[in-house]
Design a protein around this motif. Structure first.
Motif, mmCIF file in Angstrom:
data_model
loop_
_atom_site.group_PDB
_atom_site.id
_atom_site.type_symbol
_atom_site.label_atom_id
_atom_site.label_comp_id
_atom_site.label_asym_id
_atom_site.label_seq_id
_atom_site.Cartn_x
_atom_site.Cartn_y
_atom_site.Cartn_z
ATOM 1 N N LEU A 1 0.816 -1.220 0.000
ATOM 2 C CA LEU A 1 0.000 0.000 0.000
ATOM 3 C C LEU A 1 0.851 1.272 0.000
ATOM 4 O O LEU A 1 0.344 2.340 -0.349
ATOM 5 C CB LEU A 1 -0.932 0.009 1.217
ATOM 6 C CG LEU A 1 -2.095 -0.985 1.180
ATOM 7 C CD1 LEU A 1 -2.885 -0.917 2.484
ATOM 8 C CD2 LEU A 1 -3.015 -0.695 0.000
ATOM 9 N N ASP A 2 2.118 1.167 0.388
ATOM 10 C CA ASP A 2 2.980 2.352 0.382
ATOM 11 C C ASP A 2 3.010 3.033 -0.979
ATOM 12 O O ASP A 2 3.104 4.251 -1.075
ATOM 13 C CB ASP A 2 4.411 1.973 0.783
ATOM 14 C CG ASP A 2 4.560 1.735 2.273
ATOM 15 O OD1 ASP A 2 3.655 2.151 3.034
ATOM 16 O OD2 ASP A 2 5.564 1.125 2.679
ATOM 17 N N GLY A 3 2.947 2.230 -2.049
ATOM 18 C CA GLY A 3 3.023 2.804 -3.388
ATOM 19 C C GLY A 3 1.703 2.840 -4.123
ATOM 20 O O GLY A 3 1.675 3.124 -5.325
ATOM 21 N N ALA A 4 0.585 2.567 -3.435
ATOM 22 C CA ALA A 4 -0.722 2.465 -4.095
ATOM 23 C C ALA A 4 -1.402 3.817 -4.222
ATOM 24 O O ALA A 4 -1.329 4.666 -3.332
ATOM 25 C CB ALA A 4 -1.617 1.507 -3.333
ATOM 26 N N ASP A 5 -2.083 4.004 -5.351
ATOM 27 C CA ASP A 5 -2.942 5.174 -5.562
ATOM 28 C C ASP A 5 -4.412 4.789 -5.581
ATOM 29 O O ASP A 5 -5.290 5.659 -5.529
ATOM 30 C CB ASP A 5 -2.590 5.858 -6.890
ATOM 31 C CG ASP A 5 -1.169 6.374 -6.925
ATOM 32 O OD1 ASP A 5 -0.866 7.313 -6.178
ATOM 33 O OD2 ASP A 5 -0.360 5.817 -7.693
ATOM 34 N N LEU A 6 -4.679 3.480 -5.676
ATOM 35 C CA LEU A 6 -6.053 2.979 -5.675
ATOM 36 C C LEU A 6 -6.025 1.535 -5.225
ATOM 37 O O LEU A 6 -5.247 0.730 -5.750
ATOM 38 C CB LEU A 6 -6.665 3.083 -7.083
ATOM 39 C CG LEU A 6 -8.046 2.438 -7.291
ATOM 40 C CD1 LEU A 6 -9.102 3.131 -6.440
ATOM 41 C CD2 LEU A 6 -8.445 2.490 -8.772
ATOM 42 N N LEU A 7 -6.843 1.202 -4.236
ATOM 43 C CA LEU A 7 -6.993 -0.179 -3.762
ATOM 44 C C LEU A 7 -8.345 -0.684 -4.230
ATOM 45 O O LEU A 7 -9.380 -0.035 -4.002
ATOM 46 C CB LEU A 7 -6.875 -0.228 -2.238
ATOM 47 C CG LEU A 7 -6.866 -1.562 -1.465
ATOM 48 C CD1 LEU A 7 -8.272 -2.157 -1.340
ATOM 49 C CD2 LEU A 7 -5.934 -2.567 -2.087
ATOM 50 N N VAL A 8 -8.354 -1.858 -4.870
ATOM 51 C CA VAL A 8 -9.576 -2.469 -5.380
ATOM 52 C C VAL A 8 -9.730 -3.840 -4.729
ATOM 53 O O VAL A 8 -8.766 -4.609 -4.660
ATOM 54 C CB VAL A 8 -9.529 -2.616 -6.914
ATOM 55 C CG1 VAL A 8 -10.845 -3.197 -7.431
ATOM 56 C CG2 VAL A 8 -9.225 -1.281 -7.581
ATOM 57 N N THR A 9 -10.925 -4.158 -4.262
ATOM 58 C CA THR A 9 -11.162 -5.462 -3.660
ATOM 59 C C THR A 9 -12.645 -5.777 -3.692
ATOM 60 O O THR A 9 -13.476 -4.906 -4.008
ATOM 61 C CB THR A 9 -10.630 -5.500 -2.210
ATOM 62 O OG1 THR A 9 -10.704 -6.839 -1.714
ATOM 63 C CG2 THR A 9 -11.440 -4.588 -1.290
ATOM 64 N N VAL A 10 -12.990 -7.017 -3.349
ATOM 65 C CA VAL A 10 -14.395 -7.377 -3.193
ATOM 66 C C VAL A 10 -14.840 -7.061 -1.775
ATOM 67 O O VAL A 10 -15.837 -6.367 -1.567
ATOM 68 C CB VAL A 10 -14.641 -8.863 -3.531
ATOM 69 C CG1 VAL A 10 -16.091 -9.248 -3.244
ATOM 70 C CG2 VAL A 10 -14.315 -9.131 -4.999
ATOM 71 N N SER A 11 -14.086 -7.523 -0.790
ATOM 72 C CA SER A 11 -14.452 -7.218 0.598
ATOM 73 C C SER A 11 -13.290 -7.457 1.555
ATOM 74 O O SER A 11 -13.513 -7.693 2.738
ATOM 75 C CB SER A 11 -15.654 -8.070 1.034
ATOM 76 O OG SER A 11 -15.359 -9.452 0.921
ATOM 77 N N SER A 12 -12.063 -7.407 1.086
ATOM 78 C CA SER A 12 -10.911 -7.693 1.924
ATOM 79 C C SER A 12 -10.733 -6.652 3.023
ATOM 80 O O SER A 12 -11.046 -5.472 2.854
ATOM 81 C CB SER A 12 -9.643 -7.738 1.071
ATOM 82 O OG SER A 12 -8.486 -7.800 1.879
ATOM 83 N N THR A 13 -10.199 -7.102 4.166
ATOM 84 C CA THR A 13 -9.850 -6.183 5.248
ATOM 85 C C THR A 13 -8.806 -5.168 4.785
ATOM 86 O O THR A 13 -8.658 -4.109 5.399
ATOM 87 C CB THR A 13 -9.321 -6.981 6.455
ATOM 88 O OG1 THR A 13 -10.335 -7.892 6.875
ATOM 89 C CG2 THR A 13 -8.970 -6.072 7.620
ATOM 90 N N ALA A 14 -8.113 -5.473 3.704
ATOM 91 C CA ALA A 14 -7.162 -4.508 3.135
ATOM 92 C C ALA A 14 -7.840 -3.182 2.819
ATOM 93 O O ALA A 14 -7.189 -2.128 2.825
ATOM 94 C CB ALA A 14 -6.521 -5.086 1.875
ATOM 95 N N ALA A 15 -9.151 -3.216 2.547
ATOM 96 C CA ALA A 15 -9.874 -1.972 2.284
ATOM 97 C C ALA A 15 -9.829 -1.049 3.497
ATOM 98 O O ALA A 15 -9.708 0.178 3.352
ATOM 99 C CB ALA A 15 -11.321 -2.272 1.900
#
Length: 487
Positions: A273-287
């Protein structure tokens, strides 16, 4: 025999708390170990991995980035023998509900009367979107049942009060691995898109292939972007949930292959996530990790908004969106009120002094040089609370301190007993080789001399082989039988 902190004189300086964490997967080890650090800064951490199909590999544990003074693989009965012998101050159970229930009844069998037993802590590793009542009642009996948000705390208390059980154990905190640097957008467009996949959501091969093809299509549509398909495990490894259709296998069958700017990625989620500009998921806790850092976050609606997918949890979040909308340039932003209720207060724009993610939290906690697996202090180990201007683990630490001050704790009192669940409970205990009264079944705990190194290695190889066969059956044989049954 080790001595509990309760035997120390009030005027004498207390030695570091002795904390044991029992986990049954890589993600639960991450939650359990980091929770221990938030609750007991400066503690000595002993780790135990519950033997089973999801026991993590050394690589998975290294990716989590949280170390322990000692880490061993045990059965439930062996763990109970260890906590009786070692006299820990705190035990954190980072397990599925049935395993928590088994340990609780084992603890009750060890200390059926008021005693200087360890304080028992448990909770959930992420979003609680299914089996709420079942999972909570299986965790009832712990001294602290941690809720990851105000929203969860209300739901947890309602379940316990609804069956007439004591709800005083419910304690509001946040997910212990929320942290890392606050997101600083480079412009109005995303340059790095992270698609955080899940082992069992969605389940069907067709749906999983669709999502992967849409990620690849997004990369083709935006050649200036890098699309990372963040995977949970490598082939042959195990996770909390069974993965019948690994994305590694599906990627090999994408028509035309993955474009050059779309690739499979592994590693610590915080670092990704340090280099992310957009996180996409279905329902992960990563959101939730992404939203906490202020990163634009999309919870996909392509397959519908359904309880089976878990994306219904994000109703009102402002994040529900489809690949079509993301292809058109949408960068969803979290709703502040929803984030506050979920315990996901966005970080300030000033990044922390060093590091990011769960691995950096572990590094910061180890930086005091007190030894491997020893937390430095509450502030360093609690970036979520520091960012929000409040110590979100203060209430939990205060409750823990009050329990530790007692010369003796009452016996644990789970809601499920042979009176309330005479058919359900014995089966749960039997799966963990415990009798109906919580005592180990004959042969469940090995006694006598420690086995030789050769015997330990042989057992380890046999267990790994058995897990490999199990995974092969899940990923290869079961889908084939299912397809044959549909003919």
């Amino acid at each position: 025999m080790p001595v509990s902190n309760r035997s120390a004189q009030p005027s004498a300086p207390r030695p570091p708390l002795r904390v044991a964490v029992l986990a049954d997967s890589d993600t639960r080890w991450k939650w359990g170990a980091l929770t221990a650090r938030r609750l007991a800064p400066g503690h000595r951490l002993t780790g135990h991995l519950l033997r089973g199909r999801a026991t993590p590999t050394a690589r998975q544990l290294g990716e989590v980035g949280v170390r322990a003074d000692r880490l061993t693989e045990v059965t439930c009965a062996e763990f109970l023998a260890d906590i009786e012998r070692e006299r820990y101050d705190v035990v954190v159970l980072a397990l599925v509900g049935g395993a928590v229930q088994a340990v609780l009844h084992g603890v009750r069998a060890l200390w059926p009367d008021p005693a200087a037993r360890p304080v028992i802590v448990t909770g959930y590793v992420g979003v609680v979107y299914e089996k709420l009542a079942d999972g909570l009642l299986l965790r009832h009996g712990a001294d602290l049942v941690l809720a990851n948000s105000r929203h969860d705390a209300r739901r947890f208390r309602a379940v316990y009060e609804g069956v007439g059980a004591d709800a005083g154990c419910v304690t509001e905190t946040v997910l212990p691995f929320l942290g890392g640097a606050a997101y600083e957008p480079a412009g109005s467009r995303a340059t790095t898109v992270v698609f955080a996949v899940q082992p069992s959501v969605p389940e069907s091969r067709a749906d999983r292939a669709y999502l992967l093809e849409r990620a690849a299509g997004h990369a083709r549509l935006h050649p200036d972007r890098e699309v990372l398909v963040k995977l949970r495990s490598r082939p042959g490894e195990h996770t909390t949930h069974l993965e019948e259709q690994p994305y590694q296998r599906l990627a090999a069958k994408v028509p035309g292959g993955l474009p050059a700017n779309c690739r499979l990625a592994y590693g610590n989620m915080g670092e990704v996530l340090d280099g992310a500009d957009l996180l996409v998921t279905v329902s992960s806790t990563a959101a939730l990790e992404s939203l906490h850092r202020g990163i634009p976050t999309a919870v996909l609606t392509d397959l519908g908004i359904r309880e089976a997918l878990g994306n219904h949890h994000f109703l009102g979040s402002g994040c529900l969106s489809s690949w079509d909308q993301l292809d058109a340039g949408l960068l969803p932003q979290g709703d502040p009120e929803w984030l506050a209720a979920q315990g996901v207060a966005p970080l300030a724009t000033t990044p922390p002094a060093a590091g990011s993610g769960a691995a950096a939290d572990a590094t910061a906690a180890d930086a005091a040089g007190a030894g491997v697996g020893v937390a430095a202090d509450a502030t360093a180990a609690d970036p979520a609370g520091a960012a929000a201007g409040a110590d979100v683990f203060a209430a939990a630490r205060a409750r823990l301190a009050a329990l530790l001050e007692l010369p003796a704790l009452p016996p644990v009192a789970p809601y499920y007993t042979l009176t309330t669940a005479p058919r359900y409970l014995p089966g749960i205990l039997a799966r963990h080789h415990l009798a109906a009264d919580g005592t180990p079944l004959p042969g469940a705990a090995r006694e006598g001399a420690e086995p030789s190194r050769l015997r330990r290695r042989l057992r380890s190889h046999l267990r790994d082989a058995a897990r490999g066969l199990y995974r092969h059956g899940v990923q290869r044989v079961a889908p084939l039988i299912r397809r044959m049954g549909e003919l």
